[in-house]
Design an enzyme around this catalytic site. Structure first.
Site, PDB file in Angstrom:
ATOM      1  N   ARG A   1       1.544  -1.214   0.075  1.00  0.00           N
ATOM      2  CA  ARG A   1       0.138  -0.172  -0.086  1.00  0.00           C
ATOM      3  C   ARG A   1       1.055   1.235   0.032  1.00  0.00           C
ATOM      4  O   ARG A   1       1.615   1.111   0.581  1.00  0.00           O
ATOM      5  CB  ARG A   1      -0.706  -0.134   0.856  1.00  0.00           C
ATOM      6  CG  ARG A   1      -1.664  -1.120   1.404  1.00  0.00           C
ATOM      7  CD  ARG A   1      -2.591  -0.995   2.540  1.00  0.00           C
ATOM      8  NE  ARG A   1      -1.683  -2.069   3.257  1.00  0.00           N
ATOM      9  CZ  ARG A   1      -2.559  -1.910   4.703  1.00  0.00           C
ATOM     10  NH1 ARG A   1      -3.886  -1.305   5.178  1.00  0.00           N
ATOM     11  NH2 ARG A   1      -1.880  -2.497   5.617  1.00  0.00           N
TER      12      ARG A   1
ATOM     13  N   LYS B   1       1.967   1.360   7.350  1.00  0.00           N
ATOM     14  CA  LYS B   1       2.155   1.477   8.732  1.00  0.00           C
ATOM     15  C   LYS B   1       3.075   2.266   9.318  1.00  0.00           C
ATOM     16  O   LYS B   1       3.228   2.400   8.992  1.00  0.00           O
ATOM     17  CB  LYS B   1       2.692  -0.061   8.456  1.00  0.00           C
ATOM     18  CG  LYS B   1       1.625  -1.254   7.559  1.00  0.00           C
ATOM     19  CD  LYS B   1       0.222  -1.345   8.608  1.00  0.00           C
ATOM     20  CE  LYS B   1       0.292  -2.554   9.325  1.00  0.00           C
ATOM     21  NZ  LYS B   1      -0.232  -2.841   9.944  1.00  0.00           N
TER      22      LYS B   1
ATOM     23  N   TYR C   1      -0.885   3.785  10.973  1.00  0.00           N
ATOM     24  CA  TYR C   1      -0.991   3.428  12.014  1.00  0.00           C
ATOM     25  C   TYR C   1      -0.465   2.962  12.661  1.00  0.00           C
ATOM     26  O   TYR C   1       0.781   2.812  11.871  1.00  0.00           O
ATOM     27  CB  TYR C   1      -1.833   2.206  10.822  1.00  0.00           C
ATOM     28  CG  TYR C   1      -3.200   2.466  10.606  1.00  0.00           C
ATOM     29  CD1 TYR C   1      -4.327   2.207  10.965  1.00  0.00           C
ATOM     30  CD2 TYR C   1      -2.842   2.035   9.032  1.00  0.00           C
ATOM     31  CE1 TYR C   1      -5.395   2.117  10.259  1.00  0.00           C
ATOM     32  CE2 TYR C   1      -4.680   2.040   8.155  1.00  0.00           C
ATOM     33  CZ  TYR C   1      -5.450   2.384   8.974  1.00  0.00           C
ATOM     34  OH  TYR C   1      -6.364   2.315   7.931  1.00  0.00           O
TER      35      TYR C   1
ATOM     36  N   HIS D   1      -0.888   1.219  16.366  1.00  0.00           N
ATOM     37  CA  HIS D   1      -1.286   0.534  17.171  1.00  0.00           C
ATOM     38  C   HIS D   1      -0.278  -0.105  18.223  1.00  0.00           C
ATOM     39  O   HIS D   1       0.314  -1.418  18.667  1.00  0.00           O
ATOM     40  CB  HIS D   1      -1.037  -0.907  16.582  1.00  0.00           C
ATOM     41  CG  HIS D   1      -2.225  -1.139  15.349  1.00  0.00           C
ATOM     42  ND1 HIS D   1      -3.236  -0.425  15.634  1.00  0.00           N
ATOM     43  CD2 HIS D   1      -1.678  -0.641  13.844  1.00  0.00           C
ATOM     44  CE1 HIS D   1      -3.858  -1.052  14.493  1.00  0.00           C
ATOM     45  NE2 HIS D   1      -3.381  -0.896  13.450  1.00  0.00           N
TER      46      HIS D   1
ATOM     47  N   GLU E   1      -5.956   4.887  13.862  1.00  0.00           N
ATOM     48  CA  GLU E   1      -6.740   4.153  14.672  1.00  0.00           C
ATOM     49  C   GLU E   1      -7.728   4.610  16.124  1.00  0.00           C
ATOM     50  O   GLU E   1      -8.395   3.303  15.803  1.00  0.00           O
ATOM     51  CB  GLU E   1      -5.823   2.896  15.278  1.00  0.00           C
ATOM     52  CG  GLU E   1      -5.056   2.258  16.097  1.00  0.00           C
ATOM     53  CD  GLU E   1      -3.634   2.603  15.770  1.00  0.00           C
ATOM     54  OE1 GLU E   1      -2.897   3.026  16.380  1.00  0.00           O
ATOM     55  OE2 GLU E   1      -3.387   3.933  14.909  1.00  0.00           O
TER      56      GLU E   1
ATOM     57  N   ASP F   1      -2.611  -6.654  15.497  1.00  0.00           N
ATOM     58  CA  ASP F   1      -2.383  -5.279  15.647  1.00  0.00           C
ATOM     59  C   ASP F   1      -2.304  -4.971  16.610  1.00  0.00           C
ATOM     60  O   ASP F   1      -1.708  -3.912  17.081  1.00  0.00           O
ATOM     61  CB  ASP F   1      -2.472  -4.380  14.352  1.00  0.00           C
ATOM     62  CG  ASP F   1      -2.524  -4.937  12.983  1.00  0.00           C
ATOM     63  OD1 ASP F   1      -1.083  -4.721  12.411  1.00  0.00           O
ATOM     64  OD2 ASP F   1      -3.139  -4.313  12.085  1.00  0.00           O
TER      65      ASP F   1
END
Length: 370
Positions: A15, A75, A94, A96, A118, A270
């Site tokens: 991505r 990510k 993101y 996490h 998130e 995740d």
């Protein structure tokens, strides 16, 4: 603002954080956008598509981090990127954090501003930047589960939807949120016998109303889970507590009660996973087996369908990215509480309670900054 889009370097992550269309919108607002060469190729976007809308290409990831005031990624940064992140640099991606202590401590040490996709949260408690990838992951969980139920891949050798005269596979979905709902749609569409478990009675009522007849709802409890695992073929973990570690609903001792070849797909990986035996895997080596039970726990499932995922993600993140670029993170977060809730780490301080609780770190109220 100077915006940087690095190429993702996590294993098999194809991505990219911005499409050429997204770059064009940021340019229209007067911002400078640097994109690392070939960053969009995995998602089907050539370098020429970025330059045609005004992006400037840079040859290396070091160049992108070195120039940008705001980094937009997909990510979380991996270890090779930690040293590239600068003090006061805004990183929008993101993260996490609650499932990864080394990353958390590295971002604290960097003194950067970490705004996590998130935990951006609307007034109705929905998570607008998690939703598109949850939709993709939920649907993919059934595709992957159906594949790994095949005997050559060590599954039970059962076709998810069965055939006339043969019962379909039984699918158990833990959690009735976005991931669980999308998983149920896919499983039901393939003809499986589906049960969704959730703690919210209103949510179960809603799902009971909208789902087809081959989807049943059940209140989530340890007793009900232990009963169902004995004869279910595919179990999908779809539990989410925003910003915090996922609870362990499938424990190690439960594996002995499952039939050999049962497949577990833990979409909550995740956030640490909702199964005790979960460990992150990659698209290169997606599964492992414990007690004859197949575990699939790829930490970036949507990365396998990058064209769809990139478009879906940019649709959701771009309006927020424009606000951050136009106003700066402080003003944007002050004026938009959704963005404010996305702040996790600011200049060495942990400002999101679930993250500080996860690792027993000092918690700093956001009032110090906003």
């Amino acid at each position: 603002m100077i915006i940087g889009v690095p190429k993702e370097i996590k294993n098999n992550e194809n991505r990219v954080a911005l499409t050429p269309s997204g770059v064009k919108e940021l340019k229209r607002h007067g911002h400078q956008v640097f994109v690392q060469k070939t960053a969009g190729e995995g998602s089907g976007f050539a370098d020429e598509e970025y330059t045609s809308v005004g992006a400037e290409l840079l040859p290396t990831i070091e160049d992108v981090y070195g120039k940008a005031e705001m980094i937009i990624k997909v990510k979380e940064p991996i270890e090779a990127e930690y040293k590239l992140i600068k003090e006061d640099q805004l990183v929008f991606t993101y993260f996490h954090f609650a499932s990864h202590e080394p990353l958390t401590k590295a971002m604290i040490d960097s003194k950067s501003v970490c705004l996590a996709y998130e935990t951006v949260e609307k007034a109705d408690r929905s998570l607008p930047l998690l939703v598109p990838m949850s939709e993709v992951a939920g649907r993919m969980s059934i595709q992957q589960g159906a594949k790994y139920l095949e005997k050559p891949l060590k599954g039970r050798g059962i076709l998810l939807g069965g055939v006339p005269g043969v019962r379909p596979a039984k699918v158990m979905i833990l959690g009735g949120g976005i991931v669980g709902t999308e998983a149920a749609k896919m499983a039901a569409g393939m003809g499986a016998d589906v049960t969704i478990l959730d703690l919210s009675l209103p949510r179960l009522r809603y799902l009971d109303d909208v789902m087809p007849a081959n989807v049943k709802t059940l209140m989530s409890s340890e007793y009900n889970i232990r009963e169902l695992i004995q004869d279910h073929d595919l179990i999908v973990g779809a539990v989410l507590i925003p910003g915090a570690k996922a609870p362990k609903l499938i424990t190690r001792d439960m594996l002995k009660d499952m039939r050999p070849g049962t497949v577990l797909v833990d979409v909550a990986v995740d956030q640490g996973g909702c199964m005790e035996t979960t460990k992150p895997t990659t698209h290169q080596e997606p599964t492992y087996i414990i007690d004859d039970v197949v575990h699939y726990s790829v930490a970036n499932m949507p990365g396998a369908v990058p064209y769809t995922s990139t478009l879906a993600l940019t649709n959701a993140t771009l309006p927020y990215a424009i606000q951050l670029a136009n106003k700066g993170w402080k003003k944007a977060c002050k004026e938009n509480n959704e963005l404010k809730l996305g702040l996790n780490v600011i200049k060495g301080d942990v400002v999101y309670k679930a993250v500080s609780d996860a690792f027993d770190l000092p918690y700093t109220p956001l009032d110090k900054y906003i």
